[in-house]
Scaffold this motif. Structure first.
Motif, PDB file in Angstrom:
ATOM      1  N   SER A  76      -7.464  11.088  -4.452  1.00  0.00           N
ATOM      2  CA  SER A  76      -7.042   9.713  -4.180  1.00  0.00           C
ATOM      3  C   SER A  76      -7.125   9.418  -2.691  1.00  0.00           C
ATOM      4  O   SER A  76      -7.365  10.291  -1.876  1.00  0.00           O
ATOM      5  N   LYS A  77      -6.889   8.187  -2.348  1.00  0.00           N
ATOM      6  CA  LYS A  77      -6.903   7.768  -0.942  1.00  0.00           C
ATOM      7  C   LYS A  77      -5.516   7.866  -0.317  1.00  0.00           C
ATOM      8  O   LYS A  77      -5.301   7.418   0.791  1.00  0.00           O
ATOM      9  N   ASN A  78      -4.572   8.451  -1.044  1.00  0.00           N
ATOM     10  CA  ASN A  78      -3.204   8.528  -0.549  1.00  0.00           C
ATOM     11  C   ASN A  78      -3.085   9.385   0.699  1.00  0.00           C
ATOM     12  O   ASN A  78      -3.763  10.389   0.844  1.00  0.00           O
ATOM     13  N   VAL A  79      -2.187   8.940   1.557  1.00  0.00           N
ATOM     14  CA  VAL A  79      -1.858   9.638   2.790  1.00  0.00           C
ATOM     15  C   VAL A  79      -0.386  10.010   2.699  1.00  0.00           C
ATOM     16  O   VAL A  79       0.416   9.259   2.143  1.00  0.00           O
ATOM     17  N   SER A  80      -0.028  11.164   3.241  1.00  0.00           N
ATOM     18  CA  SER A  80       1.374  11.562   3.326  1.00  0.00           C
ATOM     19  C   SER A  80       1.726  11.674   4.800  1.00  0.00           C
ATOM     20  O   SER A  80       1.093  12.417   5.541  1.00  0.00           O
ATOM     21  N   PHE A  81       2.737  10.913   5.211  1.00  0.00           N
ATOM     22  CA  PHE A  81       3.239  10.936   6.575  1.00  0.00           C
ATOM     23  C   PHE A  81       4.622  11.567   6.518  1.00  0.00           C
ATOM     24  O   PHE A  81       5.478  11.119   5.756  1.00  0.00           O
ATOM     25  N   VAL A  82       4.849  12.621   7.297  1.00  0.00           N
ATOM     26  CA  VAL A  82       6.131  13.325   7.283  1.00  0.00           C
ATOM     27  C   VAL A  82       6.732  13.293   8.682  1.00  0.00           C
ATOM     28  O   VAL A  82       6.048  13.578   9.665  1.00  0.00           O
ATOM     29  N   MET A  83       8.015  12.944   8.744  1.00  0.00           N
ATOM     30  CA  MET A  83       8.766  12.951   9.995  1.00  0.00           C
ATOM     31  C   MET A  83       9.937  13.916   9.826  1.00  0.00           C
ATOM     32  O   MET A  83      10.679  13.827   8.847  1.00  0.00           O
ATOM     33  N   ILE A  84      10.070  14.859  10.776  1.00  0.00           N
ATOM     34  CA  ILE A  84      11.155  15.834  10.755  1.00  0.00           C
ATOM     35  C   ILE A  84      11.963  15.650  12.035  1.00  0.00           C
ATOM     36  O   ILE A  84      11.399  15.711  13.131  1.00  0.00           O
ATOM     37  N   ILE A  85      13.273  15.407  11.895  1.00  0.00           N
ATOM     38  CA  ILE A  85      14.119  15.155  13.061  1.00  0.00           C
ATOM     39  C   ILE A  85      15.315  16.096  13.026  1.00  0.00           C
ATOM     40  O   ILE A  85      15.995  16.226  12.008  1.00  0.00           O
ATOM     41  N   SER A  86      15.559  16.724  14.154  1.00  0.00           N
ATOM     42  CA  SER A  86      16.745  17.561  14.320  1.00  0.00           C
ATOM     43  C   SER A  86      17.410  17.157  15.624  1.00  0.00           C
ATOM     44  O   SER A  86      16.769  17.128  16.676  1.00  0.00           O
ATOM     45  N   SER A  87      18.682  16.819  15.548  1.00  0.00           N
ATOM     46  CA  SER A  87      19.424  16.420  16.748  1.00  0.00           C
ATOM     47  C   SER A  87      20.860  16.905  16.616  1.00  0.00           C
ATOM     48  O   SER A  87      21.279  17.309  15.528  1.00  0.00           O
ATOM     49  N   PRO A  88      21.631  16.847  17.690  1.00  0.00           N
ATOM     50  CA  PRO A  88      23.050  17.217  17.579  1.00  0.00           C
ATOM     51  C   PRO A  88      23.816  16.344  16.579  1.00  0.00           C
ATOM     52  O   PRO A  88      24.848  16.746  16.060  1.00  0.00           O
ATOM     53  N   ARG A  94       0.806  -1.226   0.000  1.00  0.00           N
ATOM     54  CA  ARG A  94       0.000   0.000   0.000  1.00  0.00           C
ATOM     55  C   ARG A  94       0.840   1.278   0.000  1.00  0.00           C
ATOM     56  O   ARG A  94       0.296   2.370  -0.081  1.00  0.00           O
ATOM     57  N   ILE A  95       2.160   1.162   0.102  1.00  0.00           N
ATOM     58  CA  ILE A  95       3.034   2.342   0.085  1.00  0.00           C
ATOM     59  C   ILE A  95       3.564   2.524  -1.332  1.00  0.00           C
ATOM     60  O   ILE A  95       4.037   1.573  -1.950  1.00  0.00           O
ATOM     61  N   SER A  96       3.487   3.754  -1.825  1.00  0.00           N
ATOM     62  CA  SER A  96       3.965   4.019  -3.182  1.00  0.00           C
ATOM     63  C   SER A  96       5.375   4.587  -3.190  1.00  0.00           C
ATOM     64  O   SER A  96       6.146   4.311  -4.109  1.00  0.00           O
ATOM     65  N   THR A  97       5.744   5.384  -2.170  1.00  0.00           N
ATOM     66  CA  THR A  97       7.057   6.024  -2.153  1.00  0.00           C
ATOM     67  C   THR A  97       7.500   6.319  -0.729  1.00  0.00           C
ATOM     68  O   THR A  97       6.679   6.681   0.115  1.00  0.00           O
ATOM     69  N   ILE A  98       8.785   6.162  -0.484  1.00  0.00           N
ATOM     70  CA  ILE A  98       9.415   6.638   0.752  1.00  0.00           C
ATOM     71  C   ILE A  98      10.583   7.514   0.311  1.00  0.00           C
ATOM     72  O   ILE A  98      11.425   7.084  -0.479  1.00  0.00           O
ATOM     73  N   ARG A  99      10.605   8.759   0.806  1.00  0.00           N
ATOM     74  CA  ARG A  99      11.690   9.692   0.467  1.00  0.00           C
ATOM     75  C   ARG A  99      12.332  10.179   1.762  1.00  0.00           C
ATOM     76  O   ARG A  99      11.639  10.501   2.716  1.00  0.00           O
ATOM     77  N   ILE A 100      13.670  10.222   1.745  1.00  0.00           N
ATOM     78  CA  ILE A 100      14.423  10.656   2.929  1.00  0.00           C
ATOM     79  C   ILE A 100      15.534  11.601   2.478  1.00  0.00           C
ATOM     80  O   ILE A 100      16.235  11.317   1.501  1.00  0.00           O
ATOM     81  N   ILE A 101      15.683  12.698   3.199  1.00  0.00           N
ATOM     82  CA  ILE A 101      16.829  13.593   3.014  1.00  0.00           C
ATOM     83  C   ILE A 101      17.457  13.773   4.380  1.00  0.00           C
ATOM     84  O   ILE A 101      16.759  14.023   5.365  1.00  0.00           O
ATOM     85  N   SER A 102      18.785  13.625   4.450  1.00  0.00           N
ATOM     86  CA  SER A 102      19.457  13.781   5.736  1.00  0.00           C
ATOM     87  C   SER A 102      20.777  14.531   5.555  1.00  0.00           C
ATOM     88  O   SER A 102      21.318  14.626   4.453  1.00  0.00           O
ATOM     89  N   HIS A 103      21.252  15.042   6.669  1.00  0.00           N
ATOM     90  CA  HIS A 103      22.540  15.730   6.712  1.00  0.00           C
ATOM     91  C   HIS A 103      23.189  15.381   8.044  1.00  0.00           C
ATOM     92  O   HIS A 103      22.503  15.249   9.054  1.00  0.00           O
ATOM     93  N   GLU A 104      24.505  15.215   8.053  1.00  0.00           N
ATOM     94  CA  GLU A 104      25.207  14.799   9.270  1.00  0.00           C
ATOM     95  C   GLU A 104      25.346  15.908  10.299  1.00  0.00           C
ATOM     96  O   GLU A 104      25.819  15.660  11.400  1.00  0.00           O
ATOM     97  N   GLU A 105      24.951  17.108   9.969  1.00  0.00           N
ATOM     98  CA  GLU A 105      25.026  18.220  10.908  1.00  0.00           C
ATOM     99  C   GLU A 105      23.617  18.701  11.234  1.00  0.00           C
ATOM    100  O   GLU A 105      22.717  18.579  10.405  1.00  0.00           O
ATOM    101  N   PRO A 106      23.424  19.240  12.415  1.00  0.00           N
ATOM    102  CA  PRO A 106      22.110  19.780  12.754  1.00  0.00           C
ATOM    103  C   PRO A 106      21.878  21.111  12.033  1.00  0.00           C
ATOM    104  O   PRO A 106      22.426  22.133  12.421  1.00  0.00           O
TER     105      PRO A 106
END
Length: 156
Positions: A117-129, A63-75
């Motif tokens: 459509s019945k699509n749902v978008s789930f977004v997670m935002i994380i900031s840490s040291p 049921r999932i069409s796409t997972i996208r992730i962007i990250s950086h090693e610095e906060p």
């Protein structure tokens, strides 16, 4: 009357794509920039992940069409601000939870209004040291289903 329906359809098209376009713009803006890691799992990759998964996870991955992730090693506050702005601009996301612990901030948002459509978008935002990351999962699922994804890639 026929012209009226055509005008109505043309007026609704931007509304149907506007919920996702803010996140699309966000990912396009950071993808490929120096220092950022971009990961996109399309349908075929998600299908390959099903091989060793439980039946519950397999059903979810269907049921999932796409997972996208962007990250950086610095906060980086810029990416966090930009992700929040993208989520808040669409006005279709609502916050699920926010966790602020030991200098780390995790925010979880959902939009269940991605056009017709019945699509749902789930977004997670994380900031840490240790760094910053933004993840979006798009598909037909419930918020409760997301926790099932945490077991992918773990040894049995």
């Amino acid at each position: 009357m026929k012209r009226f329906f055509i005008l109505m359809i043309l007026a609704l098209v931007p509304l149907a794509v506007s919920a996702q376009s803010d996140m699309d713009d966000f990912f396009a803006g950071y993808s490929g920039q120096q220092g950022f890691q971009t990961i996109i799992y399309g349908k075929r990759m998600l299908d390959m992940m099903k091989e060793d998964a439980s039946s519950d996870v397999r059903a979810l991955l269907n049921r999932i069409s796409t997972i996208r992730i962007i990250s950086h090693e610095e906060p980086l506050n810029g990416i966090i601000y930009s992700a929040r702005r993208s989520v808040n601009q669409s006005q279709q996301y609502e916050i699920i939870s926010q966790i602020n612990e030991n200098g780390s901030l995790s925010e979880f948002y959902i939009s269940e209004n991605l056009g017709s459509s019945k699509n749902v978008s789930f977004v997670m935002i994380i900031s840490s040291p240790q760094g910053s990351a933004v993840m979006e999962i798009v598909g037909e699922f419930d918020v409760k289903d997301i926790s099932k994804l945490s077991i992918i890639g773990q040894k049995k």
